[in-house]
Design an enzyme around this catalytic site. Structure first.
Site, PDB file in Angstrom:
ATOM      1  N   LEU A  41       0.656  -1.149   0.026  1.00 36.66           N
ATOM      2  CA  LEU A  41      -0.015   0.005  -0.167  1.00 36.66           C
ATOM      3  C   LEU A  41       1.004   1.187   0.290  1.00 36.66           C
ATOM      4  O   LEU A  41       1.921   1.197   0.747  1.00 36.66           O
ATOM      5  CB  LEU A  41      -0.945   0.017   1.140  1.00 36.66           C
ATOM      6  CG  LEU A  41      -2.071  -0.975   1.361  1.00 36.66           C
ATOM      7  CD1 LEU A  41      -2.464  -1.092   2.781  1.00 36.66           C
ATOM      8  CD2 LEU A  41      -2.818  -1.184   0.184  1.00 36.66           C
ATOM      9  N   ASP A  42       0.482   2.311  -0.685  1.00 40.11           N
ATOM     10  CA  ASP A  42       1.342   3.458  -0.531  1.00 40.11           C
ATOM     11  C   ASP A  42       1.278   3.998   0.779  1.00 40.11           C
ATOM     12  O   ASP A  42       0.609   3.713   1.685  1.00 40.11           O
ATOM     13  CB  ASP A  42       0.488   4.854  -1.122  1.00 40.11           C
ATOM     14  CG  ASP A  42       0.577   4.703  -2.906  1.00 40.11           C
ATOM     15  OD1 ASP A  42       1.216   3.807  -3.469  1.00 40.11           O
ATOM     16  OD2 ASP A  42      -0.146   5.261  -3.599  1.00 40.11           O
ATOM     17  N   MET A  43       2.456   4.873   1.198  1.00 37.75           N
ATOM     18  CA  MET A  43       2.790   5.138   2.460  1.00 37.75           C
ATOM     19  C   MET A  43       1.739   5.660   2.905  1.00 37.75           C
ATOM     20  O   MET A  43       1.193   5.685   4.060  1.00 37.75           O
ATOM     21  CB  MET A  43       3.805   6.142   2.438  1.00 37.75           C
ATOM     22  CG  MET A  43       4.563   6.676   3.669  1.00 37.75           C
ATOM     23  SD  MET A  43       5.746   7.519   3.692  1.00 37.75           S
ATOM     24  CE  MET A  43       6.300   8.016   5.229  1.00 37.75           C
ATOM     25  N   SER A  44       0.883   6.753   2.038  1.00 38.10           N
ATOM     26  CA  SER A  44      -0.131   7.380   2.733  1.00 38.10           C
ATOM     27  C   SER A  44      -1.670   6.763   2.843  1.00 38.10           C
ATOM     28  O   SER A  44      -2.578   7.271   3.654  1.00 38.10           O
ATOM     29  CB  SER A  44      -0.494   8.563   2.010  1.00 38.10           C
ATOM     30  OG  SER A  44       0.884   9.587   2.066  1.00 38.10           O
ATOM     31  N   THR A  45      -1.646   5.498   2.280  1.00 36.62           N
ATOM     32  CA  THR A  45      -2.659   4.749   2.141  1.00 36.62           C
ATOM     33  C   THR A  45      -2.854   3.805   3.581  1.00 36.62           C
ATOM     34  O   THR A  45      -1.836   3.464   3.800  1.00 36.62           O
ATOM     35  CB  THR A  45      -3.078   3.850   1.104  1.00 36.62           C
ATOM     36  OG1 THR A  45      -2.944   4.758  -0.073  1.00 36.62           O
ATOM     37  CG2 THR A  45      -4.207   3.297   1.108  1.00 36.62           C
TER      38      THR A  45
END
Length: 561
Positions: A408-412
């Protein structure tokens, strides 16, 4: 007096209650300071009302020409008398020129009358026209056709003659065999000599034909090469002039830093990235603003850049949204120019997950399922090692095989599956590859989506000049498809479920924000929309087949926003 410096604008609004920031803006990740916001508002008001130039930003259907939005920047500065003001700039040229009443000039104005750029450009354009004229001439295609015909006819003639000579050879052989018993030794010797002469005659005839065809082909090839050589020589000259012009342009871009030290474009990019500068390097708003401030002894206080007008078709730019400086062109330049300034820390060097727990949703002998918080890396980064992977390995040191199956993306935030064995990793990874894993994301979009459901389908590739941003690209992009279903309209925002059918980098973020997608960025998306307390994107549901039980297993976590 510093106040008389051109392009130094005093604030029209009362800023007396606004405190100056302690440090200058980190240009690649920032929230605009209130002073920058005031400066941007005044520049935007000017753009709405100005009569200084004609440019179609795409904000009115009445304007003629293709709409072209532009990036603008404001730099709040302090003069020697302690008076705050601001400078304004535009990235690239505007309305066909580099010189504007309210915008600082570029480091080098290529469009200035009589500049070496315009002179060399005229020479190169003339070469282009000459090359196009030569390539458009009918002589070359006619000669190519003539050469092909001669070569084909020569091959046929030589083939026919070889076939005839083979028949002659067979006839001579038959004649020898038939006549030998009937002739005396002397008569047979005379016959043999005559047959040998016939053989020599055939060979001579073939050599003459071969030589003639070679000469005929050579004459046409020579004529054709003469025409092609003219084009080649002009193209070589054009290449030489273009390279020399590019070098001259590079030499004009010499950037100051806060200490007054200078460095030119070529060594900046050579030292930082070991590459030649990309086209347009040094023409963005931020380098223009800092250079002008340093040259005029104005102290940089804070800075912001915003987009004005229609978005390019392949990228995502929203009218009046603030954006960080681009990485490909500006990062090496600004890294030099900010030397000597106290700058806000680079958030990419900090670990936002330092005080966050990593909740474990499920664990057995072959898998671990976690609920990854937002701003938490899935795998170690360049600067930050703390991640789901390192946390789980510290917790389970016995794991030796591949751990991470998907990311998952860091911000997700949301559900992430990890494997404890090589066999489990392979089994689940195969399901991801075959797209049999069912996933659902929840997002809160900054805008109203009118359609209730559908599929977004357009290809994506990385923006080579501004990594990690992604962009639409039908030529080189990879297929990207997202199914969506609107859950609810909440004020001016839309809660939505996403069911990704492919797994491209930033797929949901780009499909949300792009005008060919839903045209509504995910709330808190600092790359494609507006910064907020977090990226409102959550991987809340996943279903797959368990490696051991071979039964469907489901995990679901409510979104935290």
């Amino acid at each position: 007096m510093n106040e008389s410096i051109p392009f130094f604008h005093r604030f029209k609004q009362d800023i007396s209650k606004l405190e100056k920031p302690d440090r200058f803006t980190f240009p690649f990740c920032y929230d605009p300071h209130p002073l920058s916001l005031h400066a941007a508002q005044e520049l935007q008001q000017y753009l709405l009302e100005q009569q200084d130039f004609q440019h179609n930003f795409g904000l009115s259907e009445e304007q003629e020409g293709s709409p072209i939005g532009k990036m603008f920047g404001v730099l709040v500065v302090e003069n020697k008398q302690g008076i705050l003001g601001y400078l304004a700039a535009c990235s690239g040229k505007l309305a066909g020129t580099n010189i504007h009443r309210r915008l600082v000039p570029p480091l080098f104005d290529m469009l200035a009358p009589g500049s070496f750029f315009l002179q060399q450009e005229a020479t190169i354009n003339q070469l282009n026209r000459e090359i196009e004229a030569l390539e458009a001439q009918t002589d070359i295609p006619l000669l190519e056709e003539r050469l092909n015909n001669i070569q084909r006819e020569a091959a046929e003639s030589l083939s026919n003659m070889r076939r005839l000579h083979k028949q002659n050879k067979n006839q001579r052989k038959e004649s020898r065999e038939r006549q030998k018993p009937l002739l005396s030794e002397e008569e047979y010797l005379t016959l043999e000599q005559d047959l040998i002469k016939q053989s020599y005659r055939d060979q001579h005839e073939y050599d003459v034909l071969k030589q003639n065809t070679k000469e005929n082909i050579g004459l046409v090839e020579q004529e054709l090469q003469s025409h092609r050589l003219q084009i080649t020589e002009k193209k070589d000259l054009r290449k030489q002039l273009s390279a020399g012009l590019q070098q001259q342009i590079f030499d004009q871009y010499v950037f100051l830093d806060a200490h007054g030290h200078t460095k030119s474009l070529l060594p900046i990019f050579e030292e930082a990235l070991q590459i030649l500068p990309p086209a347009g390097a040094g023409e963005c708003a931020a380098p223009k603003l800092l250079q002008y401030a340093y040259q005029n002894e104005l102290k940089p206080i804070c800075m912001a850049e915003f987009w004005w007008g229609a978005s390019p078709s392949s990228e995502i730019r929203k009218h009046k949204y603030f954006y960080p400086a681009c990485k490909g062109k500006c990062e090496p330049i600004l890294t030099h120019m900010l030397q000597g300034l106290a700058v806000d820390p680079n958030p990419l060097l900090e670990n936002p997950a330092n005080d966050k727990e990593l909740p474990i949703l499920f664990e057995d002998e072959c898998i671990i399922v976690v609920n990854k918080p937002e701003e938490f890396l899935s795998v170690p980064g360049i600067h930050v090692q703390d991640s789901v992977q390192t946390r789980i390995l510290d917790r389970n040191p016995e794991i030796t095989g591949p751990l991470i199956i998907h990311r998952l993306d860091m911000s997700t935030s949301g559900i992430l599956i990890l494997a404890k064995t090589k066999e489990a990793h392979q089994f689940i990874q195969d399901q991801f590859i075959k797209h049999t894993v069912q996933k659902r994301y929840t997002a809160l979009l900054d805008g109203i989506v009118n359609s209730q459901e559908g599929i977004i389908d357009f290809p994506l590739r990385v923006d080579l000049e501004d990594r990690p941003r992604q962009m639409l690209c039908y030529e080189y992009g990879k297929n990207a498809r997202t199914q969506y279903k609107v859950v609810a309209i909440e004020g001016d925002k839309t809660r939505i479920h996403y069911f990704p059918l492919t797994g491209r980098t930033h797929q949901l973020r780009v499909h949300s924000a792009h005008q060919q997608g839903l045209n509504a960025p995910i709330w808190g998306d600092d790359l494609y929309g507006k910064r907020a307390n977090r990226l409102h994107l959550h991987a809340g549901y996943i279903q797959f087949i368990h490696p051991n039980t071979k039964q469907n297993i489901v995990f679901e976590v409510d979104d935290p926003f």
